[in-house]
Motif scaffolding. Structure first.
Motif, PDB file in Angstrom:
ATOM      1  N   CYS A 195      -9.279  -6.435 -11.491  1.00 48.78           N
ATOM      2  CA  CYS A 195      -8.176  -5.507 -11.717  1.00 48.78           C
ATOM      3  C   CYS A 195      -7.215  -6.121 -12.727  1.00 48.78           C
ATOM      4  O   CYS A 195      -7.244  -7.326 -12.952  1.00 48.78           O
ATOM      5  CB  CYS A 195      -7.465  -5.177 -10.410  1.00 48.78           C
ATOM      6  SG  CYS A 195      -6.586  -6.557  -9.697  1.00 48.78           S
ATOM      7  N   ASN A 247     -11.172  -3.206  -0.100  1.00 53.98           N
ATOM      8  CA  ASN A 247     -10.485  -2.048  -0.677  1.00 53.98           C
ATOM      9  C   ASN A 247     -10.244  -2.223  -2.173  1.00 53.98           C
ATOM     10  O   ASN A 247      -9.297  -1.680  -2.724  1.00 53.98           O
ATOM     11  CB  ASN A 247      -9.144  -1.843   0.045  1.00 53.98           C
ATOM     12  CG  ASN A 247      -9.338  -1.450   1.470  1.00 53.98           C
ATOM     13  OD1 ASN A 247      -9.633  -0.307   1.771  1.00 53.98           O
ATOM     14  ND2 ASN A 247      -9.189  -2.408   2.382  1.00 53.98           N
ATOM     15  N   ASP A 284      -0.105   5.426  -0.213  1.00 53.62           N
ATOM     16  CA  ASP A 284      -1.180   6.421  -0.314  1.00 53.62           C
ATOM     17  C   ASP A 284      -2.512   5.695  -0.541  1.00 53.62           C
ATOM     18  O   ASP A 284      -2.927   4.908   0.287  1.00 53.62           O
ATOM     19  CB  ASP A 284      -0.886   7.449  -1.401  1.00 53.62           C
ATOM     20  CG  ASP A 284       0.307   8.338  -1.057  1.00 53.62           C
ATOM     21  OD1 ASP A 284       0.576   8.541   0.152  1.00 53.62           O
ATOM     22  OD2 ASP A 284       0.964   8.826  -1.981  1.00 53.62           O
ATOM     23  N   ASP A 285      -3.138   5.931  -1.684  1.00 48.80           N
ATOM     24  CA  ASP A 285      -4.442   5.324  -1.957  1.00 48.80           C
ATOM     25  C   ASP A 285      -4.371   4.149  -2.925  1.00 48.80           C
ATOM     26  O   ASP A 285      -5.385   3.736  -3.478  1.00 48.80           O
ATOM     27  CB  ASP A 285      -5.406   6.384  -2.511  1.00 48.80           C
ATOM     28  CG  ASP A 285      -5.808   7.391  -1.452  1.00 48.80           C
ATOM     29  OD1 ASP A 285      -5.831   7.025  -0.266  1.00 48.80           O
ATOM     30  OD2 ASP A 285      -6.101   8.541  -1.819  1.00 48.80           O
ATOM     31  N   ASP A 286      -3.184   3.630  -3.154  1.00 48.30           N
ATOM     32  CA  ASP A 286      -3.010   2.549  -4.121  1.00 48.30           C
ATOM     33  C   ASP A 286      -2.564   1.260  -3.437  1.00 48.30           C
ATOM     34  O   ASP A 286      -1.817   1.288  -2.461  1.00 48.30           O
ATOM     35  CB  ASP A 286      -1.944   2.931  -5.158  1.00 48.30           C
ATOM     36  CG  ASP A 286      -2.320   4.182  -5.926  1.00 48.30           C
ATOM     37  OD1 ASP A 286      -3.519   4.352  -6.221  1.00 48.30           O
ATOM     38  OD2 ASP A 286      -1.423   4.979  -6.222  1.00 48.30           O
ATOM     39  N   ILE A 287      -3.028   0.136  -3.969  1.00 40.11           N
ATOM     40  CA  ILE A 287      -2.600  -1.185  -3.518  1.00 40.11           C
ATOM     41  C   ILE A 287      -2.124  -1.963  -4.745  1.00 40.11           C
ATOM     42  O   ILE A 287      -2.827  -2.017  -5.759  1.00 40.11           O
ATOM     43  CB  ILE A 287      -3.740  -1.956  -2.824  1.00 40.11           C
ATOM     44  CG1 ILE A 287      -4.204  -1.220  -1.569  1.00 40.11           C
ATOM     45  CG2 ILE A 287      -3.310  -3.382  -2.489  1.00 40.11           C
ATOM     46  CD1 ILE A 287      -5.412  -1.843  -0.894  1.00 40.11           C
ATOM     47  N   GLU A 342     -11.366  -1.016  -4.857  1.00 40.13           N
ATOM     48  CA  GLU A 342     -11.250   0.164  -5.722  1.00 40.13           C
ATOM     49  C   GLU A 342      -9.846   0.772  -5.669  1.00 40.13           C
ATOM     50  O   GLU A 342      -9.477   1.556  -6.530  1.00 40.13           O
ATOM     51  CB  GLU A 342     -12.297   1.223  -5.357  1.00 40.13           C
ATOM     52  CG  GLU A 342     -12.087   1.911  -4.023  1.00 40.13           C
ATOM     53  CD  GLU A 342     -12.517   1.083  -2.812  1.00 40.13           C
ATOM     54  OE1 GLU A 342     -12.171   1.488  -1.688  1.00 40.13           O
ATOM     55  OE2 GLU A 342     -13.196   0.052  -2.981  1.00 40.13           O
ATOM     56  N   ARG A 343      -9.062   0.394  -4.683  1.00 37.34           N
ATOM     57  CA  ARG A 343      -7.688   0.885  -4.545  1.00 37.34           C
ATOM     58  C   ARG A 343      -6.657  -0.049  -5.175  1.00 37.34           C
ATOM     59  O   ARG A 343      -5.507   0.327  -5.349  1.00 37.34           O
ATOM     60  CB  ARG A 343      -7.358   1.081  -3.065  1.00 37.34           C
ATOM     61  CG  ARG A 343      -8.242   2.131  -2.402  1.00 37.34           C
ATOM     62  CD  ARG A 343      -8.008   2.226  -0.909  1.00 37.34           C
ATOM     63  NE  ARG A 343      -6.592   2.311  -0.613  1.00 37.34           N
ATOM     64  CZ  ARG A 343      -6.053   1.839   0.514  1.00 37.34           C
ATOM     65  NH1 ARG A 343      -6.803   1.264   1.440  1.00 37.34           N
ATOM     66  NH2 ARG A 343      -4.764   1.951   0.732  1.00 37.34           N
ATOM     67  N   ARG A 382      -4.635  -1.628  -7.877  1.00 36.76           N
ATOM     68  CA  ARG A 382      -4.269  -1.183  -9.226  1.00 36.76           C
ATOM     69  C   ARG A 382      -3.837  -2.332 -10.132  1.00 36.76           C
ATOM     70  O   ARG A 382      -4.022  -2.272 -11.340  1.00 36.76           O
ATOM     71  CB  ARG A 382      -3.149  -0.143  -9.165  1.00 36.76           C
ATOM     72  CG  ARG A 382      -3.482   1.068  -8.337  1.00 36.76           C
ATOM     73  CD  ARG A 382      -4.651   1.840  -8.930  1.00 36.76           C
ATOM     74  NE  ARG A 382      -5.021   2.939  -8.055  1.00 36.76           N
ATOM     75  CZ  ARG A 382      -6.228   3.114  -7.536  1.00 36.76           C
ATOM     76  NH1 ARG A 382      -7.199   2.265  -7.817  1.00 36.76           N
ATOM     77  NH2 ARG A 382      -6.486   4.125  -6.741  1.00 36.76           N
ATOM     78  N   GLU A 441       0.836  -1.191   0.000  1.00 37.81           N
ATOM     79  CA  GLU A 441       0.000   0.000   0.000  1.00 37.81           C
ATOM     80  C   GLU A 441       0.868   1.237   0.000  1.00 37.81           C
ATOM     81  O   GLU A 441       1.840   1.316   0.742  1.00 37.81           O
ATOM     82  CB  GLU A 441      -0.867   0.055   1.257  1.00 37.81           C
ATOM     83  CG  GLU A 441      -2.064  -0.815   1.220  1.00 37.81           C
ATOM     84  CD  GLU A 441      -2.940  -0.600   2.436  1.00 37.81           C
ATOM     85  OE1 GLU A 441      -3.747   0.338   2.418  1.00 37.81           O
ATOM     86  OE2 GLU A 441      -2.786  -1.374   3.391  1.00 37.81           O
TER      87      GLU A 441
END
Length: 85
Positions: free
Chosen positions: A69, A40, A7-10, A42-43, A45, A5
């Motif tokens: 994804c 999570n 910030d807002d990305d996984i 939506e996070r 990538r 992880e």
């Protein structure tokens, strides 16, 4: 399965299965716990595969359907892991 992880990305690295030990009689495979990444999704990538052993790619069909994804791998892995065409 390992999830990084930032910030807002996984980013998920590998999505394999485990092979049961003697305590899990009658169990053929153990799939990863997807509860955190599903909550999570939506996070998430991408799923990045490092190599083609079952303990690194075996859970991919389950994970990719539930997470929706992109998945990527080295070109050498691509034909064996993903159905092309």
């Amino acid at each position: 399965m390992m999830a990084f992880e930032f910030d807002d990305d996984i980013i998920i690295v590998d999505c394999g299965i485990m092979f049961p030990d003697a305590e899990l009689l009658g169990v053929d495979i153990v799939i990863p716990d997807l509860s955190y990444v599903r909550a999570n999704r939506e996070r998430v990538r991408a799923i990045i595969l490092t190599h083609g052993h079952e303990d690194h790619i075996g859970g991919l069909p389950i994970c990719s359907k539930r997470l929706m994804c992109p998945s990527t791998a080295l070109p050498l892995l691509w034909p064996g892991v993903f159905q092309v065409g």
